[in-house]
Enzyme design. Sequence first.
Site, short mmCIF file in Angstrom:
data_model
loop_
_atom_site.label_atom_id
_atom_site.label_comp_id
_atom_site.label_asym_id
_atom_site.label_seq_id
_atom_site.Cartn_x
_atom_site.Cartn_y
_atom_site.Cartn_z
N GLU A 1 0.83 -1.20 0.00
CA GLU A 1 0.00 0.00 0.00
C GLU A 1 0.87 1.26 0.00
OE1 GLU A 1 -2.35 2.65 3.24
OE2 GLU A 1 -2.05 0.53 3.68
N ASP B 1 0.80 3.87 -3.24
CA ASP B 1 0.41 5.27 -3.10
C ASP B 1 1.37 6.16 -3.88
OD1 ASP B 1 -1.00 7.55 -1.81
OD2 ASP B 1 0.89 7.81 -0.76
N ASP C 1 -6.99 1.12 0.56
CA ASP C 1 -5.66 0.59 0.85
C ASP C 1 -5.33 -0.57 -0.09
OD1 ASP C 1 -5.47 2.40 2.90
OD2 ASP C 1 -5.81 0.94 4.50
N GLU D 1 -4.43 0.55 -3.66
CA GLU D 1 -3.04 1.02 -3.75
C GLU D 1 -2.07 -0.16 -3.73
OE1 GLU D 1 -3.56 5.39 -1.57
OE2 GLU D 1 -2.92 3.65 -0.40
#
Length: 226
Positions: free
Chosen positions: A45, A49, A118, A121
């Site tokens: 995650e 991002d 989450d 990502e």
Amino acid sequence: MKLSADLQALEARLGHTFSRPDLLVRAVTHSSRSSTTREDNQRLEFLGDRVLGLVMAEALLAHDRGASEGQLAPRFNALVRKEACAEVAAEIDLGAALKLGRSEMMSGGRRKQALLGDAMEAVIAAVYKDAGFEVARDLVLRLWGKRIQTVEADARDPKTSLQEWAQGRGLNPPSYIMLSRSGPDHAPIFTIAVRLDTGQEAQARDGSKRKAEQAAAKALLDKLTG
């Protein structure tokens, strides 16, 4: 490693077949299901991002070559925020493939915005590690679709616009009041009112307190500006 049927179906919806299936397994594994032999998706995650951010920064610059940093920043934030990631995750039914512990499953974890965002990502990072940046970028651009072209309408936060409207007329900032919270813990519904010193107000309901506030602000702005 052979993927389960639900992960093979997710592969098809993603349009990417993993040469390292373990990456996809990790990407959909929530911390409530992790163990000494099964990693959760938190590190992926974190990476995803950053990959998403780079893809969106490039895409926004290419889409509007004359935009200033001040114009680009809110558009960028609208595209990479957790709500946007969760919306994309819902569109590809990522929740159906999540590996959750019993408590998260019982509390509706497959529909929780934070978990979906989450995991989205993490999936981006899994594709990046499996096939490189170009493939990950193509995936993101395909999944985010027309959001990049239409983001200007979403980037202007109604709460900010309403506050600027009030300040421009010498009023105090709007106040937000939670009128009620209903529904089960895993799927709450918030009813929010926004009020001005003048007595004008509007209300909105949503499963997210933040979105309910934004919707109420937009409703009041619409009343005020016609």
